[in-house]
Scaffold this motif. Structure first.
Motif, PDB file in Angstrom:
ATOM      1  N   LEU A 176       0.848  -1.202   0.000  1.00  0.00           N
ATOM      2  CA  LEU A 176       0.000   0.000   0.000  1.00  0.00           C
ATOM      3  C   LEU A 176       0.879   1.245   0.000  1.00  0.00           C
ATOM      4  N   ILE A 177       1.952   1.193   0.798  1.00  0.00           N
ATOM      5  CA  ILE A 177       2.890   2.331   0.817  1.00  0.00           C
ATOM      6  C   ILE A 177       3.524   2.509  -0.573  1.00  0.00           C
ATOM      7  N   LEU A 178       3.914   1.384  -1.182  1.00  0.00           N
ATOM      8  CA  LEU A 178       4.516   1.464  -2.517  1.00  0.00           C
ATOM      9  C   LEU A 178       3.527   2.063  -3.517  1.00  0.00           C
ATOM     10  N   TYR A 179       2.264   1.672  -3.351  1.00  0.00           N
ATOM     11  CA  TYR A 179       1.226   2.179  -4.254  1.00  0.00           C
ATOM     12  C   TYR A 179       1.106   3.706  -4.122  1.00  0.00           C
ATOM     13  N   VAL A 180       0.994   4.177  -2.878  1.00  0.00           N
ATOM     14  CA  VAL A 180       0.825   5.619  -2.645  1.00  0.00           C
ATOM     15  C   VAL A 180       2.076   6.372  -3.110  1.00  0.00           C
ATOM     16  N   ALA A 181       3.256   5.843  -2.733  1.00  0.00           N
ATOM     17  CA  ALA A 181       4.505   6.518  -3.119  1.00  0.00           C
ATOM     18  C   ALA A 181       4.625   6.560  -4.636  1.00  0.00           C
ATOM     19  N   GLY A 182       4.247   5.456  -5.293  1.00  0.00           N
ATOM     20  CA  GLY A 182       4.319   5.393  -6.758  1.00  0.00           C
ATOM     21  C   GLY A 182       3.396   6.425  -7.391  1.00  0.00           C
ATOM     22  N   CYS A 183       2.172   6.533  -6.858  1.00  0.00           N
ATOM     23  CA  CYS A 183       1.204   7.485  -7.421  1.00  0.00           C
ATOM     24  C   CYS A 183       1.708   8.919  -7.289  1.00  0.00           C
ATOM     25  N   GLN A 198       5.782   0.967  -9.907  1.00  0.00           N
ATOM     26  CA  GLN A 198       7.148   1.293 -10.333  1.00  0.00           C
ATOM     27  C   GLN A 198       7.960   0.013 -10.541  1.00  0.00           C
ATOM     28  N   LEU A 199       8.937   0.115 -11.448  1.00  0.00           N
ATOM     29  CA  LEU A 199       9.734  -1.070 -11.781  1.00  0.00           C
ATOM     30  C   LEU A 199      10.746  -1.411 -10.684  1.00  0.00           C
ATOM     31  N   ASN A 200      11.477  -0.414 -10.252  1.00  0.00           N
ATOM     32  CA  ASN A 200      12.553  -0.688  -9.285  1.00  0.00           C
ATOM     33  C   ASN A 200      12.547   0.278  -8.110  1.00  0.00           C
ATOM     34  N   SER A 248       4.842   9.874  -7.197  1.00  0.00           N
ATOM     35  CA  SER A 248       6.166  10.117  -7.771  1.00  0.00           C
ATOM     36  C   SER A 248       6.092  10.893  -9.091  1.00  0.00           C
ATOM     37  N   ASN A 249       7.027  11.843  -9.240  1.00  0.00           N
ATOM     38  CA  ASN A 249       7.121  12.589 -10.505  1.00  0.00           C
ATOM     39  C   ASN A 249       8.336  12.129 -11.303  1.00  0.00           C
ATOM     40  N   ASP A 250       8.992  11.079 -10.809  1.00  0.00           N
ATOM     41  CA  ASP A 250      10.222  10.589 -11.439  1.00  0.00           C
ATOM     42  C   ASP A 250       9.922  10.074 -12.844  1.00  0.00           C
ATOM     43  N   ARG A 251      10.770  10.401 -13.802  1.00  0.00           N
ATOM     44  CA  ARG A 251      10.544   9.974 -15.202  1.00  0.00           C
ATOM     45  C   ARG A 251      11.518   8.869 -15.619  1.00  0.00           C
ATOM     46  N   SER A 252      12.421   8.447 -14.733  1.00  0.00           N
ATOM     47  CA  SER A 252      13.404   7.425 -15.122  1.00  0.00           C
ATOM     48  C   SER A 252      12.700   6.082 -15.321  1.00  0.00           C
ATOM     49  N   ALA A 253      13.328   5.179 -16.103  1.00  0.00           N
ATOM     50  CA  ALA A 253      12.699   3.880 -16.388  1.00  0.00           C
ATOM     51  C   ALA A 253      12.459   3.089 -15.099  1.00  0.00           C
ATOM     52  N   SER A 254      13.322   3.273 -14.116  1.00  0.00           N
ATOM     53  CA  SER A 254      13.194   2.520 -12.865  1.00  0.00           C
ATOM     54  C   SER A 254      12.007   2.979 -12.031  1.00  0.00           C
ATOM     55  N   LEU A 255      11.762   4.297 -12.018  1.00  0.00           N
ATOM     56  CA  LEU A 255      10.781   4.823 -11.054  1.00  0.00           C
ATOM     57  C   LEU A 255       9.555   5.475 -11.674  1.00  0.00           C
ATOM     58  N   LYS A 256       9.529   5.538 -12.988  1.00  0.00           N
ATOM     59  CA  LYS A 256       8.374   6.164 -13.647  1.00  0.00           C
ATOM     60  C   LYS A 256       7.097   5.411 -13.269  1.00  0.00           C
ATOM     61  N   PRO A 257       6.068   6.126 -12.751  1.00  0.00           N
ATOM     62  CA  PRO A 257       4.856   5.403 -12.366  1.00  0.00           C
ATOM     63  C   PRO A 257       4.044   4.939 -13.582  1.00  0.00           C
ATOM     64  N   HIS A 258       3.579   3.690 -13.522  1.00  0.00           N
ATOM     65  CA  HIS A 258       2.694   3.158 -14.573  1.00  0.00           C
ATOM     66  C   HIS A 258       1.334   2.975 -13.917  1.00  0.00           C
ATOM     67  N   ILE A 259       0.438   3.934 -14.167  1.00  0.00           N
ATOM     68  CA  ILE A 259      -0.855   3.885 -13.475  1.00  0.00           C
ATOM     69  C   ILE A 259      -1.955   3.564 -14.480  1.00  0.00           C
TER      70      ILE A 259
END
Ligand code: NDP
Length: 395
Positions: A127-134, A160-162, A136-147
């Motif tokens: 759940l924390i990962l979900y909220v943090a991912g939503c 997020q991937l990584n 996130s403004n990161d655009r890198s392949a590792s952290l770019k959110p896929h919502i």
């Protein structure tokens, strides 16, 4: 009159028995339920384990292994020091146990509690990962959110991937925790069987096979960095639950089962069991190693011969010329060898090989589709050269 009394007595008797049975089963059920309730002990055990893994993984000397190149051209570097972390942890626990600071049966005394604690932890973390991912403004392949917008899907498959925590890659961390957790549960179950004075030949075989498998996993931990889960899957509940709950708690069912069931294996069965393990290991490790070596150096010798290759990309020598997924066959034989020490009186200890069979057949189909799309004609040629998927002449 007599008849009535008899019936009355019988009724009374049966009511009393029923009452006792009902009370007993109610008590059994409620005591079973209460053994799932997490205690502070199990919370501390789990957090202590994760803290150790985080610290040991970060400070112990490690081989730095480059991960796959990501969509934006970047790549992660993984600190592969799982074997050292594991050996140090087991060493510390043994010393702590001898000095009386820790109990060798701390895990096996709290199996169900730890299971539910780990499950709750997985839900909270994802759940924390979900909220943090939503957020996130990161655009890198590792952290770019896929919502996708579907909350359940996004929580289940991850956003997020990584994702990382304090610089520790969480996906790699959780796989490591799951595999080590499996070994720690097994060792604690072994301690319990010694404490209860019912250590059996079957328990020794099961423990031995699993120790070799898990140590081997950590010895070749860097191979993990190129697997599908690490490269392609996002980190959501599916992976976290699979790593932290599914692997350690279901793969160890045989050990738990042997604690309360006695099996007498004839010598021939023991020998056959060892053969299944050795053949499984040779095929599993051999196939994975041949592919790994080939990817690093396409001219590396296979069984002492230069490799045969299709389209310059696909290996057709060694195990990869026998079946297109010989490594799955090896893994299945190994899984079977972990259950055979339990004999054939119950299907329960066969949960792991049955689950793995279903999983790997499904996975092979998905991988086949992916490779057909990626390699196109080259894959079709490979299929013609190697017609068997997993088991030659059968499947
Ligand atoms: P593999 O290691 O089999 O990798 C499949 C990939 O290898 C393909 O997508 C393709 O990728 C490449 N490839 C396939 N055929 C060839 C070939 N002939 N020559 C060169 N490259 C080839 O898949 P997994 O990651 O699924 O499995 C890794 C191990 O983990 C297996 O041993 C499996 O049994 C085990 N496993 C265990 C599980 C468990 O619960 N115990 C669960 C899942 C896996 P590319 O695009 O890179 O060429």
């Amino acid at each position: 009159m007599t008849v009535r009394v008899e019936i009355g007595e019988k009724k009374e008797f049966s009511t009393a028995t029923e009452l006792t049975w009902r009370t007993a089963s109610k008590m059994d059920f409620s005591s079973l339920l209460s053994s799932f309730i997490p205690s502070w002990d199990s919370v501390c055990l789990l957090l202590g384990f994760f803290s150790y893994l985080g610290i040991a993984g970060s400070i112990l000397t490690a081989k730095l292994v480059p991960g796959a190149i990501l969509a934006d051209g970047t790549r992660l570097h993984y600190r592969c020091n799982g074997l050292l972390s594991l050996l140090l942890l087991v060493g510390l626990l043994v010393i702590g146990g001898w000095m009386g600071f820790v109990s060798f049966t701390a895990i096996s005394d709290r199996g169900l509690e730890l299971l539910s604690t780990t499950f709750i932890f997985s839900v909270i973390v994802t759940l924390i990962l979900y909220v943090a991912g939503c957020k996130s403004n990161d655009r890198s392949a590792s952290l770019k959110p896929h919502i996708s917008g579907n909350i359940i899907d996004d929580w289940w498959f991850g956003i997020q991937l990584n994702p990382n925590f304090l610089g520790v890659d969480l996906k790699f961390f959780f796989v490591r925790a799951g595999m080590m957790g499996w070994l720690l549960i097994n060792l604690s179950v072994l301690a319990k069987s010694i404490q209860d004075a019912n250590l059996s030949q079957s328990m020794i075989l099961y423990q031995l096979f699993c120790v070799i498998y898990i140590m081997d996993y950590f010895f070749y931990e860097e191979y993990m960095t190129s697997t599908w889960d690490i490269i392609a899957e996002r980190l959501g509940f599916m992976l976290v639950f699979g790593d932290l709950v599914w692997i350690p708690f279901t793969f160890s069912i045989q050990g738990w089962w042997l604690l309360s069931n006695k099996v007498d294996l004839p010598t021939a069965a023991v020998v056959a069991n060892c053969c299944v393990f050795v053949i499984g290991y040779l095929v599993f490790r051999g196939a994975n190693k041949q592919k790994h070596d080939f990817k690093k150096n396409p001219k590396a010798l296979i069984w002492g011969q230069p490799p045969k290759v299709i389209g310059g990309k696909l290996l057709v020598s060694g195990y990869w010329g026998i079946a297109r997924h010989c490594n799955y066959l090896g893994d299945l034989l190994l899984a079977l060898s972990f259950s055979l020490p339990c004999g054939i009186s119950s299907p329960l200890p066969y949960f792991y090989p049955i689950y793995l069979l279903i999983l790997l057949i499904w996975r092979e189909r998905r991988d086949e589709a992916r490779c057909a799309e990626k390699y196109k004609d080259v894959w079709a040629e490979y299929r013609r050269a190697v017609p068997w998927r997993i088991l030659p002449y059968v499947y």
